[in-house]
Design a protein around this motif. Structure first.
Motif, short mmCIF file in Angstrom:
data_model
loop_
_atom_site.label_atom_id
_atom_site.label_comp_id
_atom_site.label_asym_id
_atom_site.label_seq_id
_atom_site.Cartn_x
_atom_site.Cartn_y
_atom_site.Cartn_z
N LEU A 125 59.88 44.34 66.35
CA LEU A 125 59.56 43.06 66.97
C LEU A 125 60.18 42.98 68.36
CD1 LEU A 125 58.41 40.12 66.61
CD2 LEU A 125 60.71 39.49 65.85
N THR A 126 59.38 42.60 69.35
CA THR A 126 59.90 42.36 70.69
C THR A 126 60.41 40.93 70.75
OG1 THR A 126 58.35 43.94 71.68
CG2 THR A 126 59.38 42.34 73.15
N ALA A 127 61.72 40.76 70.78
CA ALA A 127 62.34 39.43 70.74
C ALA A 127 62.51 38.89 72.16
CB ALA A 127 63.70 39.51 70.04
N ARG A 128 61.68 37.90 72.51
CA ARG A 128 61.76 37.26 73.83
C ARG A 128 61.64 35.74 73.64
NH1 ARG A 128 62.83 41.76 74.73
NH2 ARG A 128 62.23 43.13 76.45
N LYS A 129 62.32 35.22 72.65
CA LYS A 129 62.19 33.80 72.30
C LYS A 129 62.68 32.91 73.43
CE LYS A 129 63.63 32.83 68.12
NZ LYS A 129 62.40 32.89 67.31
N VAL A 130 61.80 32.03 73.90
CA VAL A 130 62.16 31.04 74.91
C VAL A 130 62.85 29.85 74.25
CG1 VAL A 130 61.23 29.43 76.63
CG2 VAL A 130 60.28 31.74 76.44
N ARG A 131 62.30 29.38 73.14
CA ARG A 131 62.91 28.36 72.30
C ARG A 131 62.21 28.42 70.95
NH1 ARG A 131 63.40 23.20 73.17
NH2 ARG A 131 62.50 22.60 71.18
N ARG A 132 62.76 27.74 69.96
CA ARG A 132 62.18 27.77 68.60
C ARG A 132 61.04 26.77 68.50
NH1 ARG A 132 66.49 29.18 63.94
NH2 ARG A 132 64.79 28.20 62.76
N GLY A 133 59.91 27.15 69.03
CA GLY A 133 58.73 26.30 69.02
C GLY A 133 58.76 25.25 70.11
N THR A 134 57.58 24.77 70.48
CA THR A 134 57.52 23.68 71.46
C THR A 134 57.95 22.37 70.80
OG1 THR A 134 55.18 23.38 70.89
CG2 THR A 134 55.66 24.68 72.85
N ARG A 135 58.23 21.39 71.64
CA ARG A 135 58.49 20.05 71.13
C ARG A 135 57.16 19.40 70.74
NH1 ARG A 135 61.32 21.34 75.52
NH2 ARG A 135 63.59 21.32 75.39
N ASN A 136 57.24 18.35 69.97
CA ASN A 136 56.06 17.63 69.49
C ASN A 136 55.48 16.81 70.64
OD1 ASN A 136 54.17 15.96 68.30
ND2 ASN A 136 55.53 15.20 66.70
N PHE A 137 54.35 17.28 71.23
CA PHE A 137 53.84 16.59 72.42
C PHE A 137 53.19 15.24 72.10
CE2 PHE A 137 50.14 19.53 71.68
CZ PHE A 137 49.08 18.61 71.68
N TYR A 138 53.14 14.86 70.84
CA TYR A 138 52.74 13.50 70.50
C TYR A 138 53.86 12.52 70.83
CZ TYR A 138 50.77 9.64 67.74
OH TYR A 138 50.25 8.42 67.33
#
Length: 349
Positions: A125-138
């Motif tokens: 796995l190429t690990a390049r995590k920016v953050r753990r998922g986006t925030r809830n745009f709702y």
């Protein structure tokens, strides 16, 4: 940003003169003019993109970007977000559809964790995590400007690595529960079309789920109000990490005259974002297939393209593009290996 990355992005113009030369050559092949149909068009387009009379697309490089979406908290998907992690593990275990199709076309393969909401430790796995998922745009913006730029750069860097490895054609794929919601929102903003006309089943929603998904997107767009002419603002407010990553990868490929084979709705949405960032990016794109998602046709038309295949697929992962790749390869072989009327001693009168 990196000195050799998006900060100094320069995408060359298509080589129209090479296209004219290859058109003339194709017309001299031992078939009635135009009888190879779109294969001839593809060969000429590849010549313009690469600047080469006998372009190569083998070996292709497949990059799958995986990330989660906070919008799934609103119940817009038929599957829980944990499936993103589970499918990423399936990719690593060589068990997904894109693994099968990548082997079939002898592709280089890279799976990139750009934002999975879990910690996965695996050598492949190429690990390049920016953050753990986006925030809830709702409820709030999906990303900060810094996170958007980082995700774009991750994609750019992974494409550079793939191209340096020897890839002659870039196939982008994705995995992210909730990403048809994000893509529908983005295409609605960019195209001006209603959310209702763009939203489909995704991974398998029933009619009441589709109606709920439409309402969530419509209300979120009203709350976030992204600027349709500003791709960074769109990504910040309603975007996805894997969509930004794929867009960055496309920009890298286009800057190096590497053809890009788009997959389905999500990947084509990333193509729209890349083209908003740099208009010439679309010059280097082919659409591998038209998926069953209604928004995909709108995204394809926005790019001014026609799909190579229509098979009713809606898997994602890059699968439709991988299935279409042999047709792109066939177009190169037509020019490279067929005899001309003159070389074969065949009369064309």
């Amino acid at each position: 940003m990196r000195k050799n990355g998006l900060a100094t992005l320069s995408i060359p113009e298509l080589d129209e003169e090479m296209g004219r030369q290859v058109k003339k050559y194709v017309d001299s092949l031992t078939v009635p003019q135009g009888s190879l149909g779109r294969l001839e068009e593809l060969a000429i387009d590849l010549a313009k993109m690469t600047g080469e009379a006998f372009p190569e697309v083998s070996r292709p490089g497949v990059i799958v970007f995986a990330a989660d979406h906070g919008i799934t908290d609103e119940g817009v998907s038929a599957y829980p977000k944990e499936v993103t992690e589970q499918m990423a593990l399936n990719f690593l275990n060589d068990g997904a559809a894109i693994n099968v199709f990548s082997r079939a076309i002898s592709a280089y393969f890279d799976i990139v964790d750009i934002g999975i909401d879990a910690e996965i430790e695996a050598a492949e796995l190429t690990a390049r995590k920016v953050r753990r998922g986006t925030r809830n745009f709702y409820k709030e913006d999906a990303m900060t400007r810094e996170e958007v730029n980082q995700a774009l750069e991750v994609g750019y860097e992974r494409a550079e690595v793939m191209i340096d490895k020897g890839a002659k054609c870039l196939i982008l794929g994705e995995m992210g529960i909730g990403n048809t919601t994000t893509s529908s929102a983005i295409i609605s903003v960019v195209s001006g079309k209603s959310v209702e006309s763009l939203v489909g089943q995704g991974t398998g929603l029933k009619s009441e789920g589709i109606i709920h998904k439409q309402r969530i997107i419509e209300e979120a767009l009203s709350l976030r109000n992204p600027n349709p002419k500003d791709p960074i603002d769109i990504l910040m407010k309603i975007g996805g990490l894997e969509i930004a990553g794929m867009a960055g990868a496309m920009l890298a490929a286009a800057s190096k005259r590497i053809p890009i084979l788009l997959d389905g709705f999500i990947t084509t949405t990333a193509g729209v974002i890349a083209t908003l960032i740099s208009a010439r990016a679309a010059d280097y794109m082919f659409v591998g297939h038209q998926s069953a998602e209604p928004g995909h046709r709108t995204a394809i038309e926005w790019l001014g393209k026609e799909p190579i295949l229509q098979l009713g697929m809606r898997i994602g992962e890059g699968t439709g593009a991988a299935v279409a790749f042999p047709i792109l390869q066939a177009a190169t072989l037509v020019v490279k290996e067929m005899a001309t009327f003159e070389s074969a001693g065949v009369s064309n009168k």
